[in-house]
Design an enzyme around this catalytic site. Structure first.
Site, PDB file in Angstrom:
ATOM      1  N   ARG A  68       1.298  13.616   7.254  1.00  0.00           N
ATOM      2  CA  ARG A  68       2.108  13.887   8.453  1.00  0.00           C
ATOM      3  C   ARG A  68       3.575  14.133   8.108  1.00  0.00           C
ATOM      4  O   ARG A  68       4.340  14.612   8.937  1.00  0.00           O
ATOM      5  CB  ARG A  68       1.970  12.703   9.438  1.00  0.00           C
ATOM      6  CG  ARG A  68       0.601  12.641  10.097  1.00  0.00           C
ATOM      7  CD  ARG A  68       0.360  11.305  10.811  1.00  0.00           C
ATOM      8  NE  ARG A  68      -0.037  10.233   9.900  1.00  0.00           N
ATOM      9  CZ  ARG A  68      -0.345   8.994  10.278  1.00  0.00           C
ATOM     10  NH1 ARG A  68      -0.284   8.671  11.557  1.00  0.00           N
ATOM     11  NH2 ARG A  68      -0.697   8.082   9.397  1.00  0.00           N
ATOM     12  N   LEU A 105       0.833  -1.202   0.000  1.00  0.00           N
ATOM     13  CA  LEU A 105       0.000   0.000   0.000  1.00  0.00           C
ATOM     14  C   LEU A 105       0.869   1.254   0.000  1.00  0.00           C
ATOM     15  O   LEU A 105       1.677   1.454   0.910  1.00  0.00           O
ATOM     16  CB  LEU A 105      -0.906   0.010   1.228  1.00  0.00           C
ATOM     17  CG  LEU A 105      -1.668  -1.290   1.505  1.00  0.00           C
ATOM     18  CD1 LEU A 105      -2.609  -1.110   2.686  1.00  0.00           C
ATOM     19  CD2 LEU A 105      -2.436  -1.737   0.266  1.00  0.00           C
ATOM     20  N   GLY A 127      -2.341   0.444  15.493  1.00  0.00           N
ATOM     21  CA  GLY A 127      -3.544  -0.312  15.838  1.00  0.00           C
ATOM     22  C   GLY A 127      -3.210  -1.347  16.909  1.00  0.00           C
ATOM     23  O   GLY A 127      -2.142  -1.966  16.875  1.00  0.00           O
ATOM     24  N   GLU A 148      -7.866   0.716  15.807  1.00  0.00           N
ATOM     25  CA  GLU A 148      -6.917   1.796  15.541  1.00  0.00           C
ATOM     26  C   GLU A 148      -6.714   2.648  16.792  1.00  0.00           C
ATOM     27  O   GLU A 148      -7.635   2.815  17.599  1.00  0.00           O
ATOM     28  CB  GLU A 148      -7.426   2.659  14.380  1.00  0.00           C
ATOM     29  CG  GLU A 148      -7.300   1.976  13.034  1.00  0.00           C
ATOM     30  CD  GLU A 148      -5.898   1.454  12.765  1.00  0.00           C
ATOM     31  OE1 GLU A 148      -4.953   2.249  12.777  1.00  0.00           O
ATOM     32  OE2 GLU A 148      -5.746   0.238  12.559  1.00  0.00           O
ATOM     33  N   TYR A 183      38.220  23.551 -20.407  1.00  0.00           N
ATOM     34  CA  TYR A 183      36.944  24.157 -20.794  1.00  0.00           C
ATOM     35  C   TYR A 183      37.203  25.486 -21.486  1.00  0.00           C
ATOM     36  O   TYR A 183      37.874  26.358 -20.926  1.00  0.00           O
ATOM     37  CB  TYR A 183      36.107  24.354 -19.524  1.00  0.00           C
ATOM     38  CG  TYR A 183      34.707  24.845 -19.756  1.00  0.00           C
ATOM     39  CD1 TYR A 183      33.877  24.249 -20.698  1.00  0.00           C
ATOM     40  CD2 TYR A 183      34.193  25.897 -18.997  1.00  0.00           C
ATOM     41  CE1 TYR A 183      32.583  24.695 -20.887  1.00  0.00           C
ATOM     42  CE2 TYR A 183      32.894  26.337 -19.173  1.00  0.00           C
ATOM     43  CZ  TYR A 183      32.089  25.740 -20.125  1.00  0.00           C
ATOM     44  OH  TYR A 183      30.803  26.171 -20.315  1.00  0.00           O
TER      45      TYR A 183
HETATM   46  C1  UD1 Z   1      -1.589   1.626   9.745  1.00  0.00           C
HETATM   47  C2  UD1 Z   1      -2.588   0.632  10.369  1.00  0.00           C
HETATM   48  C3  UD1 Z   1      -2.256   0.460  11.851  1.00  0.00           C
HETATM   49  C4  UD1 Z   1      -0.818  -0.015  11.988  1.00  0.00           C
HETATM   50  C5  UD1 Z   1       0.133   0.942  11.283  1.00  0.00           C
HETATM   51  C6  UD1 Z   1       1.520   0.341  11.285  1.00  0.00           C
HETATM   52  C7  UD1 Z   1      -4.715   0.893   9.167  1.00  0.00           C
HETATM   53  C8  UD1 Z   1      -6.079   1.486   9.208  1.00  0.00           C
HETATM   54  N1  UD1 Z   1      -3.938   1.170  10.214  1.00  0.00           N
HETATM   55  O1  UD1 Z   1      -1.797   2.899  10.353  1.00  0.00           O
HETATM   56  O2  UD1 Z   1      -3.136  -0.495  12.428  1.00  0.00           O
HETATM   57  O3  UD1 Z   1      -0.481  -0.145  13.365  1.00  0.00           O
HETATM   58  O4  UD1 Z   1      -0.271   1.138   9.922  1.00  0.00           O
HETATM   59  O5  UD1 Z   1       2.468   1.184  10.700  1.00  0.00           O
HETATM   60  O6  UD1 Z   1      -4.395   0.194   8.244  1.00  0.00           O
HETATM   61  N2  UD1 Z   1      -2.501   3.996   2.138  1.00  0.00           N
HETATM   62  C9  UD1 Z   1      -3.067   3.809   0.896  1.00  0.00           C
HETATM   63  N3  UD1 Z   1      -4.280   4.348   0.634  1.00  0.00           N
HETATM   64  C10 UD1 Z   1      -4.989   5.046   1.561  1.00  0.00           C
HETATM   65  C11 UD1 Z   1      -4.415   5.236   2.839  1.00  0.00           C
HETATM   66  C12 UD1 Z   1      -3.167   4.685   3.100  1.00  0.00           C
HETATM   67  O7  UD1 Z   1      -2.467   3.176   0.025  1.00  0.00           O
HETATM   68  O8  UD1 Z   1      -6.094   5.520   1.235  1.00  0.00           O
HETATM   69  C13 UD1 Z   1      -1.173   3.433   2.391  1.00  0.00           C
HETATM   70  C14 UD1 Z   1      -0.167   4.496   2.807  1.00  0.00           C
HETATM   71  O9  UD1 Z   1       0.514   4.988   1.677  1.00  0.00           O
HETATM   72  C15 UD1 Z   1       0.762   3.718   3.736  1.00  0.00           C
HETATM   73  C16 UD1 Z   1      -0.097   2.585   4.275  1.00  0.00           C
HETATM   74  O10 UD1 Z   1      -1.243   2.519   3.460  1.00  0.00           O
HETATM   75  O11 UD1 Z   1       1.873   3.168   3.064  1.00  0.00           O
HETATM   76  C17 UD1 Z   1      -0.490   2.819   5.719  1.00  0.00           C
HETATM   77  O12 UD1 Z   1      -1.187   4.045   5.813  1.00  0.00           O
HETATM   78  P1  UD1 Z   1      -0.967   5.025   7.027  1.00  0.00           P
HETATM   79  O13 UD1 Z   1      -1.866   6.204   6.850  1.00  0.00           O
HETATM   80  O14 UD1 Z   1       0.461   5.304   7.218  1.00  0.00           O
HETATM   81  O15 UD1 Z   1      -1.529   4.138   8.232  1.00  0.00           O
HETATM   82  P2  UD1 Z   1      -1.207   4.277   9.760  1.00  0.00           P
HETATM   83  O16 UD1 Z   1      -1.977   5.390  10.328  1.00  0.00           O
HETATM   84  O17 UD1 Z   1       0.252   4.291   9.971  1.00  0.00           O
HETATM   85 CA    CA Z   2       1.989   4.377   8.634  1.00  0.00          CA
END
Ligand code: UD1
Ligand code: CA
Length: 464
Positions: free
Chosen positions: A14, A7, A142, A157, A389
């Site tokens: 942030r 993902l 989470g 979460e 040069y």
């Molecule tokens: C997420 C987990 C959390 C975990 C943590 C660990 C969820 C809801 N929460 O939180 O339980 O403890 O990671 O690091 O999954 N992303 C997408 N599309 C979106 C949103 C996010 O592709 O719409 C991708 C982001 O680019 C990222 C990853 O998903 O690489 C995680 O997203 P992020 O917003 O960082 O989640 P956390 O709040 O860290």
């Molecule tokens: Ca994250």
């Protein structure tokens, strides 16, 4: 073929950055590369990356890799969240294989850990297995919820936790394995009923547990690996953990590292046994260093190949090749495409660029050698400048074996200095110097006897 979904579509707000979060680098390598490499090395043959606005940047960075990119629609009117991200890959969930789902912002995780997770998942027979660890700073993670019998019932979460749940120290790493069919079905049941109005992929665990499917955890003893990166201070923290891991591995492999807390070595760098790296060195990119070398304090090396017994004092080297027994510095600078033959010596303030120096050639002090081919056993005197040069174009110089270039000479390219020829100090050479000749290009010295007294009077009388 085992499938991995990484993902990487999140906005990374942030990070407070214009650049995609997963392309921020640790030790010069993008965060996402660590994840993709670990996934590949753990034998997940098919890798899907969910991208968003960063699609073009990601495709450009990974254009030669065997990765499928799926775009998650981002912006007004579209849902958001890790659950929505995974939904983009739904049509790839055909065979009922274990599917690794992993955030692109957890770069410290190692391939062996992913392998162990897959093993645990397969052996336990769980429908879904989450990689967990206990962390000191739980902010943003989470929590793993278990029932009285110790069975996992879901993930909540951080921001949705009750005060009681907040105290749980076992957290979701953002890495888990779910059987494809169960994943597909549970994605249909996801809702946005949470603090952020997002689809959380982590809800898959609760949904499956409610259906009576076995879900479980695989706990990591070393929590360092699961540090996620959401902000620039977490980036610095993870980069430092990675740096330590790499430096320690080199010491285990026989490299001597002085004051290791100050030394930066990028992943993939190779260093031979008994080479000594002094404090504050930075060695990055595609670099290999031989055995018994001495890399003096503050030296910066990027994308270079160094042989054995190379001695460097406080210098900077980029995209260059250095043979055995070379010595240089302090404050020498190898700019890209420099090639130093065996036993070459460069002293202080010598700059080399796009030049080849043959075996035993020396430039002891304050010289610039750019766009040139130098043979063997040549002496380049103090202050020599290769004038490469003309304001519009660069030109090359050739200096043949055993030539001697006197101090403060200007060698104006394109020009050749023949084998064994001498260039007198202070000469500006614009024409070929034949082999064995002395070339002297400077005004004859004139001594005006008594000039000082005529000008200023008797030196014993006071001058004003
Ligand atoms: C997420 C987990 C959390 C975990 C943590 C660990 C969820 C809801 N929460 O939180 O339980 O403890 O990671 O690091 O999954 N992303 C997408 N599309 C979106 C949103 C996010 O592709 O719409 C991708 C982001 O680019 C990222 C990853 O998903 O690489 C995680 O997203 P992020 O917003 O960082 O989640 P956390 O709040 O860290
Ligand atoms: Ca994250």
């Amino acid at each position: 073929m085992n499938l991995a979904i990484v993902l990487a579509a999140g906005e990374g707000t942030r990070m407070k950055s214009e650049r995609s979060k997963v392309l921020h680098t640790l030790l010069g390598v993008p965060m996402l590369s660590y994840v993709l490499d670990a996934v590949r090395d753990a034998s997940f043959g098919k890798r899907i990356v969910i991208c968003g606005k960063n699609e073009a940047a990601l495709k450009e960075t990974y254009n030669d890799e065997d990765i499928a990119f799926l775009r998650q629609p981002i912006g007004e009117g579209h849902p958001y969240g890790t659950g929505y991200a995974v939904m983009q890959a739904k049509e790839h969930l055909t065979d009922d294989v274990p599917v690794l789902i992993m955030a692109g912002d957890v770069p410290l995780v190692q391939a062996d850990t992913l392998k162990a997770l897959l093993c645990a998942h397969t052996e336990s027979g769980y429908t879904a297995t989450v990689l967990t660890a206990e962390l000191d700073d739980l902010t943003g993670y989470g929590r793993i919820i278990k029932n009285d019998r110790g069975l996992m019932t879901g993930i909540v979460e951080d921001r949705d936790c009750t005060p009681e749940q907040k105290k749980i120290r076992e957290v979701n790493s953002g890495i888990f394995i779910v059987q494809a069919q169960a994943l597909k079905e549970s994605l249909d049941s996801l809702s946005c009923d949470n603090d952020q109005n997002e689809y959380y992929v982590t809800d898959v665990f609760g949904i499956l547990a409610d259906r009576g499917e076995p879900v479980g955890t695989y706990a990591l003893p070393d929590s360092d690996e699961i540090n996620g990166i959401n902000s620039k201070d977490q980036l610095a923290f993870a980069e430092n953990l990675l740096r330590k891991r790499i430096v320690q591995q080199h010491m285990k492999d026989g490299v001597i590292i002085e004051n290791p807390d100050t030394v930066v070595i990028a992943p993939g760098v190779t260093i031979g046994r008994d080479t000594r790296i002094e404090q504050n060195c930075r060695i990055t990119g595609n670099t290999s260093i031989g055995t018994d070398c001495h890399i003096g304090q503050g030296t910066v090396i990027r994308d270079c190949t160094l042989g054995d017994n190379v001695h460097i004092r406080s210098s900077e080297l980029e995209e260059s090749t250095v043979a055995n027994g070379v010595s240089m510095g302090p404050y020498a600078h190898l700019r890209p495409k420099s090639v130093l033959g065996e036993g070459v010596h460069l002293g202080n303030f010598v700059e080399i660029k796009n030049a080849v120096l043959g075996e035993g050639t020396k430039a002891g002090h304050l010289a610039y050698i750019g766009d040139a081919d130098l043979g063997r056993h040549i002496n380049v005197g103090c202050g020599v400048v290769f004038v490469n040069y003309d304001g519009k174009k660069k030109h090359r110089t050739k200096v043949e074996d055993e030539a001697f270039v006197g101090s403060n000479a200007n060698i104006v390219a394109p020009v050749t200095i023949g084998k064994g020829a001498y260039v007198a100090a202070g000469s500006t050479i614009t024409k070929e110097v034949p082999a064995g000749a002395l070339s002297i290009e400077r005004a004859k010295q004139a001594n005006l006897d008594g000039w000082v007294e005529r000008k200023f009077g008797n030196p014993k009388e006071e001058r004003s």
